[in-house]
Scaffold this active site. Sequence first.
Site, mmCIF file in Angstrom:
data_model
loop_
_atom_site.group_PDB
_atom_site.id
_atom_site.type_symbol
_atom_site.label_atom_id
_atom_site.label_comp_id
_atom_site.label_asym_id
_atom_site.label_seq_id
_atom_site.Cartn_x
_atom_site.Cartn_y
_atom_site.Cartn_z
ATOM 1 N N HIS A 60 9.801 -0.426 8.912
ATOM 2 C CA HIS A 60 8.763 -1.344 9.049
ATOM 3 C C HIS A 60 9.063 -2.324 7.807
ATOM 4 O O HIS A 60 9.370 -3.282 7.700
ATOM 5 C CB HIS A 60 7.480 -0.780 8.960
ATOM 6 C CG HIS A 60 6.976 -0.032 10.155
ATOM 7 N ND1 HIS A 60 7.079 -0.650 11.344
ATOM 8 C CD2 HIS A 60 6.531 1.242 10.288
ATOM 9 C CE1 HIS A 60 6.786 0.338 12.400
ATOM 10 N NE2 HIS A 60 6.347 1.418 11.707
ATOM 11 N N ASP A 120 0.804 -1.273 0.080
ATOM 12 C CA ASP A 120 0.038 0.166 0.047
ATOM 13 C C ASP A 120 0.949 1.292 0.067
ATOM 14 O O ASP A 120 0.777 2.141 0.999
ATOM 15 C CB ASP A 120 -0.843 0.092 1.511
ATOM 16 C CG ASP A 120 -0.002 -0.066 2.510
ATOM 17 O OD1 ASP A 120 0.993 -0.266 2.702
ATOM 18 O OD2 ASP A 120 -0.963 0.409 3.678
HETATM 19 O O1 RIB Z 1 2.547 -0.556 10.909
HETATM 20 C C1 RIB Z 1 3.409 -0.246 9.842
HETATM 21 C C2 RIB Z 1 2.581 -0.721 8.622
HETATM 22 O O2 RIB Z 1 1.493 0.317 8.286
HETATM 23 C C3 RIB Z 1 3.588 -0.371 7.297
HETATM 24 O O3 RIB Z 1 3.384 -1.514 6.288
HETATM 25 C C4 RIB Z 1 3.225 0.797 6.730
HETATM 26 O O4 RIB Z 1 3.345 1.129 5.330
HETATM 27 C C5 RIB Z 1 1.606 0.949 6.950
HETATM 28 O O5 RIB Z 1 0.935 0.215 5.997
HETATM 29 CA CA CA Z 2 2.672 -0.826 3.932
#
Ligand code: RIB
Ligand code: CA
Length: 314
Positions: A245, A8
């Site tokens: 992340h 996303d």
């Molecule tokens: O919690 C972090 C995640 O949430 C990552 O994938 C960031 O891009 C959002 O989608």
């Molecule tokens: Ca993400």
Amino acid sequence: MKIFIDCDPGVDDSIAILFALFRKDVEIVGISTSVGNVSASKGAENAMRILKLAGYEGKIPVCAGAEKPLRGECEDFPTFIHGVNGTGNVELPATSQRPMDMDVSDFMYQKACDHAGELVLISLGRMTNLANTLARYPDYAGKIKRVVAMGGTVYASGNVSPVVEANIGGDPEAADIAMQADWDMTLVGLDVTTVTHLTRADVDKLLRCCNPAKKDAVSFISKALQHYMNGSRIQNYTMEYSPLHDPLAMVVAVDPSVVTTRKMVTRVECGGTYCRGKIVVDLREQPIKGRFVEHCLEVNSRKALNELFAAFQN
Ligand code: RIB
Ligand code: CA
């Protein structure tokens, strides 16, 4: 390694995609998007612009998927972290590439069939597309080699509730379906992503020593991180860094040795207010009914960051 990315984009998704594009040992066979940081259609547009930035315009098919979770509607987008456009308010050059004109589940299944038994599925957003594809094609899981997903938390605090991480909290029903599927899944969650710090100093250094052919990509990362790190500061009071992340999930996919893991019987809580989307692991001798999911619990952050940066230096 052949990978399929469901994501996303998203500032950190974009960095993860760039890392994969620049790894000589990784081939991306397709990208799909779901609603999350932005709409699925905007995420697909962002993914295609990222491909262009890295010199891959039109070379990797991109398909827009779910615009809402399995249950309910979408909340507001987290613009304070990813910007209004999902790329930290940095406007990337437009692309002539167009998204695939097909259903996302058909697209994901077709790619799984084309590369049956050898495809690693990287999940960087909500698991809505995964759940829909599993429902439509019962043999989908059997064609995937393994799944590496950014999501959840076992022991660390959540980021959208005291105990819930955004990708799982955004569609708990889908995440539970994906975790109960008959495939090997590794979750790269907040236990390891929040202790792996992407610092401004590291990014500045990378700007100076990156491969000149990758300078545009690193410049984009540097600019997009200005907004992203500010969002992290508002959310977590972190001054000069942000958690890593999605890029960490991608690093774990190519080098599992950067993390220590434990397989645990896992379900996703689909009820409640503060706990809706919480990862539930059961360590009892007679656990609840659920499949074993591999959770990353510790990480060699320096090694992971070095692997990430190396792809932009070589
Ligand atoms: O919690 C972090 C995640 O949430 C990552 O994938 C960031 O891009 C959002 O989608
Ligand atoms: Ca993400």
